[in-house]
Design a protein around this motif. Structure first.
Motif, PDB file in Angstrom:
ATOM      1  N   LEU A   1      -9.958   1.317   6.671  1.00 30.30           N
ATOM      2  CA  LEU A   1     -10.793   1.619   5.506  1.00 30.30           C
ATOM      3  C   LEU A   1     -11.169   3.103   5.469  1.00 30.30           C
ATOM      4  O   LEU A   1     -11.134   3.725   4.398  1.00 30.30           O
ATOM      5  CB  LEU A   1     -12.052   0.739   5.529  1.00 30.30           C
ATOM      6  N   ALA A   2     -11.504   3.683   6.623  1.00 29.46           N
ATOM      7  CA  ALA A   2     -11.879   5.103   6.648  1.00 29.46           C
ATOM      8  C   ALA A   2     -10.713   5.978   6.181  1.00 29.46           C
ATOM      9  O   ALA A   2     -10.907   6.958   5.456  1.00 29.46           O
ATOM     10  CB  ALA A   2     -12.332   5.515   8.052  1.00 29.46           C
TER      11      ALA A   2
ATOM     12  N   ALA B   1      -7.983   8.614  -0.684  1.00 26.11           N
ATOM     13  CA  ALA B   1      -8.456   8.605  -2.074  1.00 26.11           C
ATOM     14  C   ALA B   1      -9.156   9.925  -2.397  1.00 26.11           C
ATOM     15  O   ALA B   1      -8.953  10.496  -3.470  1.00 26.11           O
ATOM     16  CB  ALA B   1      -9.395   7.419  -2.302  1.00 26.11           C
ATOM     17  N   GLY B   2      -9.979  10.396  -1.462  1.00 27.07           N
ATOM     18  CA  GLY B   2     -10.664  11.670  -1.678  1.00 27.07           C
ATOM     19  C   GLY B   2      -9.667  12.803  -1.853  1.00 27.07           C
ATOM     20  O   GLY B   2      -9.806  13.636  -2.758  1.00 27.07           O
TER      21      GLY B   2
ATOM     22  N   LEU C   1      -8.286   5.029   4.172  1.00 30.54           N
ATOM     23  CA  LEU C   1      -8.111   4.784   2.742  1.00 30.54           C
ATOM     24  C   LEU C   1      -9.089   5.646   1.935  1.00 30.54           C
ATOM     25  O   LEU C   1      -8.716   6.252   0.927  1.00 30.54           O
ATOM     26  CB  LEU C   1      -8.322   3.297   2.460  1.00 30.54           C
ATOM     27  N   LEU C   2     -10.322   5.740   2.393  1.00 31.50           N
ATOM     28  CA  LEU C   2     -11.313   6.561   1.677  1.00 31.50           C
ATOM     29  C   LEU C   2     -10.914   8.029   1.706  1.00 31.50           C
ATOM     30  O   LEU C   2     -11.069   8.763   0.731  1.00 31.50           O
ATOM     31  CB  LEU C   2     -12.706   6.380   2.291  1.00 31.50           C
ATOM     32  N   ARG C   3     -10.392   8.444   2.845  1.00 34.11           N
ATOM     33  CA  ARG C   3     -10.003   9.846   2.972  1.00 34.11           C
ATOM     34  C   ARG C   3      -8.805  10.168   2.069  1.00 34.11           C
ATOM     35  O   ARG C   3      -8.760  11.215   1.408  1.00 34.11           O
ATOM     36  CB  ARG C   3      -9.655  10.108   4.448  1.00 34.11           C
TER      37      ARG C   3
ATOM     38  N   VAL D   1      -6.904   0.015  -3.799  1.00 35.28           N
ATOM     39  CA  VAL D   1      -6.956  -1.399  -3.387  1.00 35.28           C
ATOM     40  C   VAL D   1      -6.460  -2.293  -4.527  1.00 35.28           C
ATOM     41  O   VAL D   1      -5.610  -3.175  -4.329  1.00 35.28           O
ATOM     42  CB  VAL D   1      -8.392  -1.791  -2.973  1.00 35.28           C
ATOM     43  N   THR D   2      -6.963  -2.037  -5.736  1.00 34.62           N
ATOM     44  CA  THR D   2      -6.573  -2.862  -6.888  1.00 34.62           C
ATOM     45  C   THR D   2      -5.063  -2.794  -7.116  1.00 34.62           C
ATOM     46  O   THR D   2      -4.409  -3.812  -7.350  1.00 34.62           O
ATOM     47  CB  THR D   2      -7.300  -2.356  -8.162  1.00 34.62           C
TER      48      THR D   2
ATOM     49  N   THR E   1      -2.752  -2.009  -4.916  1.00 35.54           N
ATOM     50  CA  THR E   1      -2.047  -2.671  -3.809  1.00 35.54           C
ATOM     51  C   THR E   1      -2.035  -4.178  -4.022  1.00 35.54           C
ATOM     52  O   THR E   1      -0.991  -4.838  -3.867  1.00 35.54           O
ATOM     53  CB  THR E   1      -2.728  -2.330  -2.464  1.00 35.54           C
ATOM     54  N   VAL E   2      -3.183  -4.733  -4.396  1.00 35.13           N
ATOM     55  CA  VAL E   2      -3.255  -6.182  -4.641  1.00 35.13           C
ATOM     56  C   VAL E   2      -2.342  -6.566  -5.803  1.00 35.13           C
ATOM     57  O   VAL E   2      -1.636  -7.577  -5.754  1.00 35.13           O
ATOM     58  CB  VAL E   2      -4.720  -6.606  -4.916  1.00 35.13           C
TER      59      VAL E   2
ATOM     60  N   PHE F   1       0.838  -1.201   0.000  1.00 33.92           N
ATOM     61  CA  PHE F   1       0.000   0.000   0.000  1.00 33.92           C
ATOM     62  C   PHE F   1       0.873   1.251   0.000  1.00 33.92           C
ATOM     63  O   PHE F   1       0.577   2.231  -0.689  1.00 33.92           O
ATOM     64  CB  PHE F   1      -0.946   0.021   1.202  1.00 33.92           C
TER      65      PHE F   1
ATOM     66  N   PRO G   1     -11.323   5.109  -4.496  1.00 35.22           N
ATOM     67  CA  PRO G   1     -10.645   4.328  -3.452  1.00 35.22           C
ATOM     68  C   PRO G   1     -10.351   2.892  -3.883  1.00 35.22           C
ATOM     69  O   PRO G   1      -9.310   2.333  -3.515  1.00 35.22           O
ATOM     70  CB  PRO G   1     -11.606   4.358  -2.269  1.00 35.22           C
ATOM     71  N   GLU G   2     -11.245   2.324  -4.705  1.00 36.68           N
ATOM     72  CA  GLU G   2     -11.002   0.936  -5.127  1.00 36.68           C
ATOM     73  C   GLU G   2      -9.736   0.820  -5.978  1.00 36.68           C
ATOM     74  O   GLU G   2      -9.124  -0.249  -6.038  1.00 36.68           O
ATOM     75  CB  GLU G   2     -12.222   0.337  -5.847  1.00 36.68           C
TER      76      GLU G   2
END
Lengths: 89, 89
Positions: free
Chosen positions: B54-55, B61-62, B57-59, B72-73, B75-76, B13, B68-69
């Motif tokens: 998760l919160a 991304a914003g 991560l959303l922040r 994640v994609t 990172t994976v 990440f 935000p996804e």
């Protein structure tokens, strides 16, 4: 995207996790076991009393055999629902 | 998907966050300010010393104006790179 509090995110993620787990026909106990989590942890997450770290989210997605980004997309979708706005108002 | 340790996830990440932040031309300080994080926090994340909830991560991304996804994609994707396997071996 507006900034959501960790409580809002926890509730939206919890609802997403519960729905996904039930669709998959997996019990909370089985999910905990597959993820190597304490057996209370899925219930805490689903009730919105905890929010997952990214590593936990990946593990949950693996245990439920779904793409982790789907859990994120659905959580964001719930946060953006008008009902959620009403709850916050 | 195999289960990754929180350290592996944090490193993957962190690399994703650093790359995305630089692409967007945002400094670590500016990112911390936009997210209302302690100013050390972006550096800890990028060095893989912390992993986000998760919160958070959303922040992030914003603040970086991305989905935000996507974080994640990516990172994976890093976790699944052969180089990562080699590092773990």
């Amino acid at each position: 995207m507006k900034a959501y509090s960790r409580h809002e995110v926890a509730r939206a993620f919890g609802a997403t996790l519960r729905e996904t787990r039930r669709e998959r026909g997996v019990s909370q106990d089985a999910l905990a076991e597959r993820c190597d989590f304490n057996r209370c942890y899925p219930s805490l997450l689903e009730r919105g009393l905890r929010q997952p770290t990214l590593a936990m989210l990946l593990r949950l997605a693996g245990a439920l055999e779904i793409q982790p980004e789907r859990l994120v997309t659905e959580t964001v979708g719930r946060l953006q629902e008008p009902a959620n706005t009403a709850t916050r108002a």
